[in-house]
Design an enzyme around this catalytic site. Structure first.
Site, PDB file in Angstrom:
ATOM      1  N   LYS A 181      -1.206  -9.319   2.502  1.00 35.65           N
ATOM      2  CA  LYS A 181      -0.593  -8.877   3.759  1.00 35.65           C
ATOM      3  C   LYS A 181      -1.568  -7.933   4.451  1.00 35.65           C
ATOM      4  O   LYS A 181      -2.243  -7.139   3.782  1.00 35.65           O
ATOM      5  CB  LYS A 181       0.730  -8.147   3.489  1.00 35.65           C
ATOM      6  CG  LYS A 181       1.369  -7.568   4.757  1.00 35.65           C
ATOM      7  CD  LYS A 181       2.824  -7.196   4.548  1.00 35.65           C
ATOM      8  CE  LYS A 181       3.058  -5.830   3.961  1.00 35.65           C
ATOM      9  NZ  LYS A 181       2.486  -4.712   4.732  1.00 35.65           N
ATOM     10  N   ASP A 189       0.853  -1.194   0.000  1.00 34.58           N
ATOM     11  CA  ASP A 189       0.000   0.000   0.000  1.00 34.58           C
ATOM     12  C   ASP A 189       0.891   1.247   0.000  1.00 34.58           C
ATOM     13  O   ASP A 189       0.419   2.374  -0.125  1.00 34.58           O
ATOM     14  CB  ASP A 189      -0.979  -0.006   1.176  1.00 34.58           C
ATOM     15  CG  ASP A 189      -0.284  -0.021   2.518  1.00 34.58           C
ATOM     16  OD1 ASP A 189       0.947  -0.248   2.571  1.00 34.58           O
ATOM     17  OD2 ASP A 189      -0.970   0.184   3.541  1.00 34.58           O
ATOM     18  N   SER A 190       2.220   1.029   0.075  1.00 35.52           N
ATOM     19  CA  SER A 190       3.174   2.122  -0.115  1.00 35.52           C
ATOM     20  C   SER A 190       3.084   2.665  -1.540  1.00 35.52           C
ATOM     21  O   SER A 190       3.655   3.710  -1.843  1.00 35.52           O
ATOM     22  CB  SER A 190       4.600   1.651   0.187  1.00 35.52           C
ATOM     23  OG  SER A 190       4.881   0.445  -0.501  1.00 35.52           O
ATOM     24  N   GLU A 193      -2.005  -5.487   8.252  1.00 34.88           N
ATOM     25  CA  GLU A 193      -1.312  -4.960   9.434  1.00 34.88           C
ATOM     26  C   GLU A 193      -2.054  -5.356  10.708  1.00 34.88           C
ATOM     27  O   GLU A 193      -3.281  -5.444  10.708  1.00 34.88           O
ATOM     28  CB  GLU A 193      -1.206  -3.431   9.333  1.00 34.88           C
ATOM     29  CG  GLU A 193      -0.340  -2.986   8.173  1.00 34.88           C
ATOM     30  CD  GLU A 193      -0.126  -1.474   8.126  1.00 34.88           C
ATOM     31  OE1 GLU A 193      -0.597  -0.756   9.032  1.00 34.88           O
ATOM     32  OE2 GLU A 193       0.519  -1.025   7.165  1.00 34.88           O
ATOM     33  N   GLU A 200       8.327  -4.090  11.449  1.00 36.45           N
ATOM     34  CA  GLU A 200       8.747  -2.761  10.980  1.00 36.45           C
ATOM     35  C   GLU A 200       9.134  -1.875  12.156  1.00 36.45           C
ATOM     36  O   GLU A 200       8.372  -1.732  13.122  1.00 36.45           O
ATOM     37  CB  GLU A 200       7.620  -2.104  10.168  1.00 36.45           C
ATOM     38  CG  GLU A 200       8.019  -0.716   9.656  1.00 36.45           C
ATOM     39  CD  GLU A 200       7.198  -0.201   8.489  1.00 36.45           C
ATOM     40  OE1 GLU A 200       6.369  -0.937   7.935  1.00 36.45           O
ATOM     41  OE2 GLU A 200       7.412   0.979   8.131  1.00 36.45           O
ATOM     42  N   ASP A 260      -0.863  -5.936  -0.449  1.00 36.41           N
ATOM     43  CA  ASP A 260      -1.331  -5.346   0.811  1.00 36.41           C
ATOM     44  C   ASP A 260      -2.833  -5.106   0.753  1.00 36.41           C
ATOM     45  O   ASP A 260      -3.345  -4.603  -0.248  1.00 36.41           O
ATOM     46  CB  ASP A 260      -0.669  -3.965   0.998  1.00 36.41           C
ATOM     47  CG  ASP A 260       0.383  -3.967   2.073  1.00 36.41           C
ATOM     48  OD1 ASP A 260       0.278  -4.758   3.032  1.00 36.41           O
ATOM     49  OD2 ASP A 260       1.322  -3.162   1.953  1.00 36.41           O
TER      50      ASP A 260
END
Ligand code: KIV
Length: 294
Positions: free
Chosen positions: A143, A74-75, A145, A211, A113
Protein backbone atom coordinates in the site's frame (compact mmCIF):
# COMPACT_ATOMS: atom_id res chain seq x y z
CA UNK A 1 -3.23 11.78 -15.32
CA UNK A 2 -1.71 8.35 -15.89
CA UNK A 3 -3.85 5.95 -17.88
CA UNK A 4 -4.40 2.34 -16.81
CA UNK A 5 -2.02 -0.12 -18.41
CA UNK A 6 -4.25 -2.59 -20.28
CA UNK A 7 -2.39 -5.51 -18.74
CA UNK A 8 -1.84 -4.18 -15.21
CA UNK A 9 -1.29 -6.85 -12.57
CA UNK A 10 -4.59 -6.18 -10.84
CA UNK A 11 -6.63 -6.34 -14.03
CA UNK A 12 -4.88 -9.55 -15.13
CA UNK A 13 -5.40 -11.15 -11.75
CA UNK A 14 -9.04 -10.10 -11.68
CA UNK A 15 -9.65 -11.68 -15.09
CA UNK A 16 -7.45 -14.69 -14.47
CA UNK A 17 -8.89 -16.53 -11.47
CA UNK A 18 -12.29 -17.73 -10.46
CA UNK A 19 -13.53 -15.96 -7.32
CA UNK A 20 -15.33 -17.75 -4.53
CA UNK A 21 -19.06 -17.47 -4.86
CA UNK A 22 -19.58 -17.52 -1.10
CA UNK A 23 -18.85 -14.86 1.49
CA UNK A 24 -15.41 -13.28 1.54
CA UNK A 25 -15.47 -12.95 5.33
CA UNK A 26 -14.77 -16.36 6.84
CA UNK A 27 -15.48 -18.01 3.48
CA UNK A 28 -15.53 -21.77 3.03
CA UNK A 29 -12.15 -22.19 1.39
CA UNK A 30 -8.81 -22.08 3.15
CA UNK A 31 -7.01 -20.95 0.03
CA UNK A 32 -5.45 -17.52 -0.07
CA UNK A 33 -7.78 -14.59 -0.72
CA UNK A 34 -6.99 -13.11 -4.13
CA UNK A 35 -7.58 -9.73 -5.75
CA UNK A 36 -10.34 -11.38 -7.81
CA UNK A 37 -12.18 -12.30 -4.59
CA UNK A 38 -12.18 -8.67 -3.46
CA UNK A 39 -13.41 -7.55 -6.86
CA UNK A 40 -16.14 -10.22 -6.82
CA UNK A 41 -17.25 -9.07 -3.36
CA UNK A 42 -17.66 -5.54 -4.75
CA UNK A 43 -19.82 -6.89 -7.57
CA UNK A 44 -21.96 -8.81 -5.05
CA UNK A 45 -22.25 -5.69 -2.87
CA UNK A 46 -20.69 -7.60 0.05
CA UNK A 47 -18.84 -5.49 2.63
CA UNK A 48 -15.69 -6.89 4.22
CA UNK A 49 -13.40 -6.07 7.15
CA UNK A 50 -9.67 -5.34 7.12
CA UNK A 51 -7.52 -5.08 10.26
CA UNK A 52 -3.94 -4.11 10.86
CA UNK A 53 -1.65 -6.80 12.27
CA UNK A 54 2.02 -6.65 13.16
CA UNK A 55 2.72 -9.97 14.90
CA UNK A 56 2.12 -13.71 14.81
CA UNK A 57 -0.63 -14.01 17.44
CA UNK A 58 -2.98 -11.38 16.07
CA UNK A 59 -2.26 -12.48 12.50
CA UNK A 60 -3.00 -16.13 13.30
CA UNK A 61 -6.17 -15.26 15.20
CA UNK A 62 -7.56 -12.81 12.65
CA UNK A 63 -6.76 -15.31 9.89
CA UNK A 64 -8.61 -18.11 11.72
CA UNK A 65 -11.57 -15.79 12.18
CA UNK A 66 -11.66 -15.18 8.44
CA UNK A 67 -10.63 -11.54 8.23
CA UNK A 68 -9.81 -11.55 4.51
CA UNK A 69 -7.20 -8.77 4.36
CA UNK A 70 -4.53 -7.91 6.95
CA UNK A 71 -2.49 -4.73 6.73
CA UNK A 72 1.00 -4.46 8.16
CA UNK A 73 0.53 -0.72 8.42
CA UNK A 74 3.16 1.92 8.92
CA UNK A 75 0.92 2.60 11.94
CA UNK A 76 3.33 0.09 13.53
CA UNK A 77 5.41 3.21 14.02
CA UNK A 78 3.06 4.51 16.73
CA UNK A 79 1.46 1.20 17.74
CA UNK A 80 4.54 -1.03 18.03
CA UNK A 81 7.69 1.09 18.00
CA UNK A 82 6.56 3.87 20.33
CA UNK A 83 6.90 6.80 17.92
CA UNK A 84 4.47 9.71 17.95
CA UNK A 85 3.71 9.53 14.25
CA UNK A 86 4.02 7.11 11.34
CA UNK A 87 6.94 9.04 9.85
CA UNK A 88 9.99 7.48 11.59
CA UNK A 89 9.32 3.79 10.85
CA UNK A 90 11.66 2.26 8.26
CA UNK A 91 11.52 -0.52 5.69
CA UNK A 92 14.05 -2.50 7.75
CA UNK A 93 11.76 -2.26 10.78
CA UNK A 94 8.54 -3.18 8.94
CA UNK A 95 9.86 -6.17 6.96
CA UNK A 96 10.30 -8.53 9.97
CA UNK A 97 6.79 -7.66 11.19
CA UNK A 98 5.36 -8.33 7.73
CA UNK A 99 7.25 -11.64 7.49
CA UNK A 100 5.80 -12.75 10.81
CA UNK A 101 2.24 -11.88 9.69
CA UNK A 102 2.67 -13.76 6.39
CA UNK A 103 4.09 -16.84 8.17
CA UNK A 104 1.15 -16.88 10.57
CA UNK A 105 -1.64 -16.79 7.99
CA UNK A 106 -3.04 -19.33 5.56
CA UNK A 107 -5.90 -17.43 4.02
CA UNK A 108 -5.64 -13.67 4.48
CA UNK A 109 -4.22 -11.45 1.76
CA UNK A 110 -1.36 -9.64 3.50
CA UNK A 111 -0.64 -6.05 2.47
CA UNK A 112 2.38 -4.06 3.70
CA UNK A 113 2.63 -0.28 3.84
CA UNK A 114 5.56 1.34 2.07
CA UNK A 115 6.92 3.65 4.77
CA UNK A 116 7.45 7.40 4.41
CA UNK A 117 10.54 8.21 2.33
CA UNK A 118 10.76 4.78 0.71
CA UNK A 119 8.80 5.39 -2.52
CA UNK A 120 7.91 9.04 -3.19
CA UNK A 121 11.14 10.10 -4.93
CA UNK A 122 10.59 7.98 -8.06
CA UNK A 123 8.80 4.92 -9.43
CA UNK A 124 12.19 3.14 -9.36
CA UNK A 125 12.55 3.85 -5.63
CA UNK A 126 9.02 2.49 -5.07
CA UNK A 127 9.86 -0.61 -7.13
CA UNK A 128 13.01 -1.36 -5.09
CA UNK A 129 11.19 -1.00 -1.78
CA UNK A 130 8.14 -2.99 -2.88
CA UNK A 131 10.33 -5.82 -4.22
CA UNK A 132 12.00 -6.06 -0.80
CA UNK A 133 8.59 -6.51 0.86
CA UNK A 134 7.57 -9.13 -1.71
CA UNK A 135 10.82 -11.13 -1.53
CA UNK A 136 11.95 -10.68 2.08
CA UNK A 137 8.56 -10.71 3.80
CA UNK A 138 6.46 -12.59 1.25
CA UNK A 139 3.57 -10.11 1.33
CA UNK A 140 0.94 -10.34 -1.39
CA UNK A 141 0.52 -6.62 -2.03
CA UNK A 142 1.78 -3.22 -0.91
CA UNK A 143 0.00 0.00 0.00
CA UNK A 144 1.22 3.51 -0.67
CA UNK A 145 -0.24 6.93 0.05
CA UNK A 146 -1.20 9.48 -2.59
CA UNK A 147 -3.33 9.45 -5.75
CA UNK A 148 -2.30 11.76 -8.58
CA UNK A 149 1.06 12.49 -6.96
CA UNK A 150 2.14 8.83 -6.89
CA UNK A 151 0.24 7.46 -9.90
CA UNK A 152 3.50 6.73 -11.74
CA UNK A 153 4.65 4.61 -8.80
CA UNK A 154 1.36 2.66 -8.74
CA UNK A 155 1.54 2.16 -12.50
CA UNK A 156 5.09 0.76 -12.52
CA UNK A 157 4.46 -1.60 -9.61
CA UNK A 158 1.12 -2.86 -10.94
CA UNK A 159 2.45 -3.40 -14.45
CA UNK A 160 5.47 -5.20 -12.99
CA UNK A 161 3.39 -7.69 -11.00
CA UNK A 162 3.11 -6.06 -7.60
CA UNK A 163 -0.50 -5.42 -6.52
CA UNK A 164 -0.92 -1.93 -5.07
CA UNK A 165 -3.53 -0.65 -2.63
CA UNK A 166 -3.93 3.14 -2.89
CA UNK A 167 -4.61 5.47 0.04
CA UNK A 168 -6.17 8.93 -0.42
CA UNK A 169 -8.00 11.57 1.60
CA UNK A 170 -6.11 12.12 4.84
CA UNK A 171 -2.67 10.58 4.36
CA UNK A 172 -0.85 10.34 7.72
CA UNK A 173 2.62 10.45 6.16
CA UNK A 174 1.81 14.02 5.04
CA UNK A 175 0.38 15.18 8.33
CA UNK A 176 2.72 18.20 8.51
CA UNK A 177 1.77 19.45 5.06
CA UNK A 178 -1.90 18.82 5.88
CA UNK A 179 -1.61 20.72 9.21
CA UNK A 180 -2.49 17.70 11.32
CA UNK A 181 -5.25 15.12 11.38
CA UNK A 182 -8.06 16.78 9.43
CA UNK A 183 -10.97 15.60 7.33
CA UNK A 184 -10.05 15.95 3.64
CA UNK A 185 -12.47 16.68 0.83
CA UNK A 186 -14.99 19.02 2.41
CA UNK A 187 -16.80 21.40 0.04
CA UNK A 188 -14.75 22.30 -3.06
CA UNK A 189 -11.85 20.06 -1.90
CA UNK A 190 -14.05 17.02 -2.63
CA UNK A 191 -13.01 17.08 -6.29
CA UNK A 192 -9.35 16.62 -5.34
CA UNK A 193 -10.09 13.48 -3.31
CA UNK A 194 -12.28 12.07 -6.09
CA UNK A 195 -9.53 12.78 -8.64
CA UNK A 196 -6.90 11.15 -6.42
CA UNK A 197 -8.97 7.99 -5.97
CA UNK A 198 -9.67 7.82 -9.69
CA UNK A 199 -5.98 8.34 -10.50
CA UNK A 200 -5.00 5.48 -8.17
CA UNK A 201 -7.50 3.17 -9.87
CA UNK A 202 -6.48 4.19 -13.40
CA UNK A 203 -2.83 3.61 -12.53
CA UNK A 204 -3.68 0.02 -11.59
CA UNK A 205 -4.51 0.03 -7.85
CA UNK A 206 -6.68 -2.98 -6.90
CA UNK A 207 -8.33 -1.13 -3.99
CA UNK A 208 -8.21 2.34 -2.47
CA UNK A 209 -8.24 3.32 1.21
CA UNK A 210 -10.29 6.47 1.90
CA UNK A 211 -9.22 8.05 5.20
CA UNK A 212 -11.12 10.84 6.98
CA UNK A 213 -13.32 11.77 4.05
CA UNK A 214 -16.93 13.04 4.38
CA UNK A 215 -19.50 10.25 4.05
CA UNK A 216 -21.08 11.68 0.89
CA UNK A 217 -17.73 12.04 -0.88
CA UNK A 218 -16.71 8.47 0.05
CA UNK A 219 -20.08 7.19 -1.20
CA UNK A 220 -19.58 9.02 -4.50
CA UNK A 221 -16.09 7.57 -4.94
CA UNK A 222 -17.30 4.07 -4.04
CA UNK A 223 -19.98 4.29 -6.72
CA UNK A 224 -17.59 5.67 -9.28
CA UNK A 225 -14.69 3.24 -8.85
CA UNK A 226 -14.58 -0.27 -10.31
CA UNK A 227 -12.21 -1.36 -7.53
CA UNK A 228 -13.18 -1.65 -3.84
CA UNK A 229 -12.89 1.29 -1.47
CA UNK A 230 -11.80 0.69 2.13
CA UNK A 231 -12.97 3.32 4.58
CA UNK A 232 -11.43 4.59 7.79
CA UNK A 233 -13.39 7.61 8.95
CA UNK A 234 -15.16 7.63 5.60
CA UNK A 235 -18.68 6.59 6.58
CA UNK A 236 -20.71 3.44 6.00
CA UNK A 237 -20.91 3.36 2.22
CA UNK A 238 -17.41 2.09 1.41
CA UNK A 239 -16.97 -1.46 0.16
CA UNK A 240 -14.81 -2.38 3.18
CA UNK A 241 -13.76 -0.90 6.53
CA UNK A 242 -10.36 -0.92 8.24
CA UNK A 243 -9.26 -0.16 11.79
CA UNK A 244 -5.96 -0.38 13.64
CA UNK A 245 -6.41 -3.54 15.72
CA UNK A 246 -5.29 -1.99 19.04
CA UNK A 247 -7.96 0.71 18.58
CA UNK A 248 -10.63 -1.83 17.60
CA UNK A 249 -9.89 -4.10 20.58
CA UNK A 250 -9.44 -1.35 23.18
CA UNK A 251 -5.74 -1.83 23.93
CA UNK A 252 -4.70 1.74 23.28
CA UNK A 253 -5.38 4.26 26.04
CA UNK A 254 -6.04 7.99 25.71
CA UNK A 255 -8.29 9.91 23.38
CA UNK A 256 -9.31 7.99 20.29
CA UNK A 257 -10.22 9.42 16.90
CA UNK A 258 -13.96 9.88 16.31
CA UNK A 259 -13.95 7.17 13.64
CA UNK A 260 -12.83 4.41 16.03
CA UNK A 261 -15.32 2.05 17.61
CA UNK A 262 -13.96 -0.12 20.42
CA UNK A 263 -15.17 -3.72 20.35
CA UNK A 264 -13.29 -4.90 23.43
CA UNK A 265 -11.40 -3.83 26.53
CA UNK A 266 -8.02 -5.51 26.11
CA UNK A 267 -6.40 -2.76 28.17
CA UNK A 268 -8.70 -3.59 31.08
CA UNK A 269 -8.20 -7.37 30.71
CA UNK A 270 -4.41 -7.00 30.52
CA UNK A 271 -4.30 -4.62 33.51
CA UNK A 272 -6.30 -7.07 35.62
CA UNK A 273 -4.05 -10.02 34.62
CA UNK A 274 -0.80 -8.10 35.25
CA UNK A 275 -2.07 -6.80 38.63
CA UNK A 276 -3.16 -10.27 39.73
CA UNK A 277 0.23 -11.72 38.74
CA UNK A 278 2.06 -8.97 40.66
CA UNK A 279 -0.10 -9.54 43.76
CA UNK A 280 0.40 -13.32 43.62
CA UNK A 281 4.18 -12.87 43.43
CA UNK A 282 4.15 -10.38 46.29
CA UNK A 283 1.93 -12.69 48.42
CA UNK A 284 3.96 -15.82 47.61
CA UNK A 285 0.95 -17.45 45.94
CA UNK A 286 2.71 -17.88 42.60
CA UNK A 287 4.39 -20.15 41.74
CA UNK A 288 2.39 -22.89 43.49
CA UNK A 289 3.40 -26.56 43.66
CA UNK A 290 1.79 -27.31 40.29
CA UNK A 291 4.03 -24.72 38.60
CA UNK A 292 7.20 -26.06 40.25
CA UNK A 293 9.47 -29.08 39.68
CA UNK A 294 10.38 -31.83 42.21
O1 KIV B 1 -0.98 2.26 8.63
C1 KIV B 1 -2.18 2.02 8.79
O2 KIV B 1 -2.60 1.40 9.77
C2 KIV B 1 -3.11 2.48 7.76
C3 KIV B 1 -4.56 2.20 7.92
C4 KIV B 1 -5.16 2.59 9.16
C5 KIV B 1 -5.36 2.50 6.73
O3 KIV B 1 -2.70 3.03 6.80
Amino acid sequence: MTTAPQSSASQAAIRGSSPEAASLYGGPSSRRVRLADLQAAKHRGERWPMLTSYDQYTAGLFDELGIPVLLVGDSASNNVFGNETSLPVTTDELIPLARSVVRSTRRALVVADLPFGSYEASPQQAWSTAVRFMKEAGVHAVKLEGGISNAAQIELLSAGGIPVMGHVGFTPQREHVLSGYRVQGRDHAAEQVVADAQAAQEAGAFAVVLEMVPTAVAARITQKLRVPTIGIGAGPDCDAQVLVWQDMAGLRGGKLPRFVKQYGDLRGALSTAAQRFAEDVRDGVFPAAEHSFE
